[in-house]
Design an enzyme around this catalytic site. Structure first.
Site, short mmCIF file in Angstrom:
data_model
loop_
_atom_site.label_atom_id
_atom_site.label_comp_id
_atom_site.label_asym_id
_atom_site.label_seq_id
_atom_site.Cartn_x
_atom_site.Cartn_y
_atom_site.Cartn_z
N ALA A 144 0.86 -1.18 0.00
CA ALA A 144 0.00 0.00 0.00
C ALA A 144 0.90 1.23 0.00
O ALA A 144 2.05 1.18 0.46
CB ALA A 144 -0.90 -0.02 1.23
N GLY B 73 0.71 -5.09 1.06
CA GLY B 73 -0.49 -5.22 0.23
C GLY B 73 -0.23 -5.95 -1.07
O GLY B 73 -1.14 -6.55 -1.64
N GLU C 154 -0.34 -9.55 -0.20
CA GLU C 154 -1.76 -9.85 0.09
C GLU C 154 -2.57 -9.95 -1.21
O GLU C 154 -3.46 -10.79 -1.33
CB GLU C 154 -2.33 -8.78 1.03
CG GLU C 154 -1.73 -8.87 2.43
CD GLU C 154 -2.05 -7.65 3.29
OE1 GLU C 154 -1.78 -6.51 2.85
OE2 GLU C 154 -2.57 -7.83 4.40
N GLU D 22 4.69 -4.83 7.48
CA GLU D 22 3.86 -3.86 8.20
C GLU D 22 4.37 -3.53 9.60
O GLU D 22 4.35 -2.37 10.01
CB GLU D 22 2.40 -4.36 8.28
CG GLU D 22 1.64 -4.24 6.96
CD GLU D 22 1.83 -5.44 6.05
OE1 GLU D 22 2.71 -6.29 6.33
OE2 GLU D 22 1.08 -5.55 5.06
N1 CO8 Z 1 4.55 3.25 -0.87
C1 CO8 Z 1 4.96 4.43 -1.39
N2 CO8 Z 1 6.08 4.57 -2.12
C2 CO8 Z 1 6.85 3.49 -2.32
C3 CO8 Z 1 6.49 2.23 -1.79
C4 CO8 Z 1 5.29 2.13 -1.04
N3 CO8 Z 1 4.85 0.98 -0.52
N4 CO8 Z 1 7.46 1.35 -2.14
C5 CO8 Z 1 8.35 2.02 -2.86
N5 CO8 Z 1 8.00 3.31 -2.97
C6 CO8 Z 1 8.71 4.39 -3.70
C7 CO8 Z 1 9.96 4.82 -2.97
O1 CO8 Z 1 9.66 5.76 -1.96
C8 CO8 Z 1 10.76 5.44 -4.11
O2 CO8 Z 1 10.26 6.72 -4.38
P1 CO8 Z 1 11.29 7.92 -4.73
O3 CO8 Z 1 11.94 7.50 -6.01
O4 CO8 Z 1 10.38 9.11 -4.87
O5 CO8 Z 1 12.23 7.98 -3.58
C9 CO8 Z 1 10.39 4.56 -5.30
O6 CO8 Z 1 9.19 3.88 -4.94
C10 CO8 Z 1 11.45 3.52 -5.61
O7 CO8 Z 1 11.70 2.81 -4.42
P2 CO8 Z 1 13.18 2.67 -3.79
O8 CO8 Z 1 14.06 3.77 -4.23
O9 CO8 Z 1 13.00 2.47 -2.32
O10 CO8 Z 1 13.65 1.32 -4.49
P3 CO8 Z 1 14.69 0.26 -3.93
O11 CO8 Z 1 14.92 -0.69 -5.06
O12 CO8 Z 1 15.85 0.93 -3.30
O13 CO8 Z 1 13.87 -0.51 -2.77
C11 CO8 Z 1 11.97 -1.63 -1.80
C12 CO8 Z 1 12.78 -1.29 -3.07
C13 CO8 Z 1 12.80 -2.57 -0.92
C14 CO8 Z 1 10.72 -2.33 -2.28
C15 CO8 Z 1 11.64 -0.34 -1.02
O14 CO8 Z 1 11.07 0.60 -1.93
C16 CO8 Z 1 10.67 -0.55 0.09
O15 CO8 Z 1 11.03 -1.06 1.15
N6 CO8 Z 1 9.38 -0.14 -0.11
C17 CO8 Z 1 8.36 -0.20 0.89
C18 CO8 Z 1 7.84 -1.62 1.02
C19 CO8 Z 1 6.82 -1.74 2.13
O16 CO8 Z 1 7.09 -1.53 3.28
N7 CO8 Z 1 5.58 -2.12 1.75
C20 CO8 Z 1 4.53 -2.37 2.69
C21 CO8 Z 1 3.70 -1.17 2.88
S1 CO8 Z 1 2.50 -1.41 4.17
C22 CO8 Z 1 1.23 -2.23 3.41
O17 CO8 Z 1 1.30 -2.62 2.29
C23 CO8 Z 1 0.00 -2.43 4.25
C24 CO8 Z 1 -1.15 -3.04 3.46
C25 CO8 Z 1 -2.43 -2.91 4.21
C26 CO8 Z 1 -2.98 -1.52 4.16
C27 CO8 Z 1 -4.19 -1.35 4.98
C28 CO8 Z 1 -4.46 0.12 5.16
C29 CO8 Z 1 -5.16 0.43 6.40
#
Ligand code: CO8
Length: 261
Positions: A67, A112, A115, A135
């Site tokens: 998400a 997400g 999921e 999460e």
């Molecule tokens: N949300 C928003 N932006 C994201 C997300 C995300 N989940 N994942 C990546 N991005 C963005 C980064 O911020 C980055 O943006 P920018 O270029 O502007 O800095 C761009 O995508 C590229 O990402 P990275 O530079 O970080 O790429 P890397 O190759 O270095 O890393 C990763 C890749 C490991 C995937 C890293 O981006 C990461 O850890 N992302 C977050 C993953 C995460 O924690 N996902 C879980 C989110 S929580 C969730 O999904 C809950 C679901 C239930 C929701 C219920 C709501 C109530």
């Protein structure tokens, strides 16, 4: 309908449809727009009579990296509930979609994203796929049924470990624990998924739908009730042209001409 975060690509005369989530700047993170467009895409596909299988994938280096964290960061509890419930309902509609949906996991399937893949019937992954429920590192629980589908899929112990540690699980481990059915090289992934979709598309369409209903409904009730659900689905097949034709074709040692009726 025009989509800004999704591409629909029909192949084999519309028997198979690729749904490609496309928001690559943020690794296909799910915000309101993506969730609404996912719902709209599956609603649109529901009315396509020729459709037999959906292949769900992501563009770029991610399937879905979760998400959208920027969307969620300022939310209060009521907004969190709304965002969580909406996404859960969209995923549930995908799980209950009348024809099989295969997750084609090309890269990150986090939070997400993991999921979403679990809401599909089964998952094929490339060697580059990575799964996690991160999460708890973000101060939240999973919100799109990760605490429910993961233990049903890989067992309570493995699920608890993934959920408590937020550890990244690579494709080979995902295969070993049953999170995915198959792992192939990235360049082979789409062809592999397409070949399986074609196998499914070649079978009796009404029978496939009834199998999916029996699977979905049966897993939610006790075993005796589940058996009864299967018996009912089984019996309904005997009202179809395809059952008569397929069995007659077997007895006459010829190819069946299945007609989805
Ligand atoms: N949300 C928003 N932006 C994201 C997300 C995300 N989940 N994942 C990546 N991005 C963005 C980064 O911020 C980055 O943006 P920018 O270029 O502007 O800095 C761009 O995508 C590229 O990402 P990275 O530079 O970080 O790429 P890397 O190759 O270095 O890393 C990763 C890749 C490991 C995937 C890293 O981006 C990461 O850890 N992302 C977050 C993953 C995460 O924690 N996902 C879980 C989110 S929580 C969730 O999904 C809950 C679901 C239930 C929701 C219920 C709501 C109530």
């Amino acid at each position: 309908m025009e989509y800004s975060t999704m591409k629909l690509e029909r192949v084999d005369g519309g028997a198979i449809c690729w749904v490609r989530i496309s928001r690559p700047r943020v690794l296909n993170a799910l915000d309101w727009t993506v969730l609404r467009e996912l719902e709209a895409a599956f609603t649109q596909l529901r009315s396509e009579a020729a459709l037999r299988v959906v292949l769900l994938t992501g563009e770029g280096k991610a399937f879905v990296a979760g998400a959208d964290i920027a969307t969620m960061q300022p939310m209060d509890a009521a907004q969190g509930l709304e965002f969580g419930r909406y996404g859960s309902a969209v995923f549930r509609a995908i799980e209950r979609f009348p024809v099989p949906v295969i997750a084609v996991v090309n890269g990150y399937a986090l939070g997400g994203g993991c999921e979403l893949a679990m809401a599909c019937d089964f998952r094929y992954a490339s060697t580059k796929a990575v799964f996690a429920q991160p999460e708890v590192g973000l101060g939240i629980t999973p919100g799109y049924a990760g605490t429910q589908r993961l233990p049903r899929l890989i067992g309570r112990g493995m699920a608890a470990e993934m959920l408590y540690t937020a550890r990244m699980v690579k494709a080979d481990e995902a295969l070993r624990i049953g999170l995915v059915n198959r792992v192939v090289e990235p360049e082979e992934l789409e062809n592999e998924a397409l070949a399986t979709a074609r196998l499914i598309a070649g079978k009796a369409p009404i029978a496939i739908r009834r199998v999916k209903e029996a699977l979905n409904q049966g897993l939610e009730v006790d075993f005796d009730s589940a058996n009864e659900i299967e018996s009912l689905q089984f019996s309904l097949c005997f009202t179809t042209h395809d059952q008569k034709e397929a069995m007659e074709a077997f007895l006459q040692k010829r190819e069946a001409r299945l007609e989805n009726k």
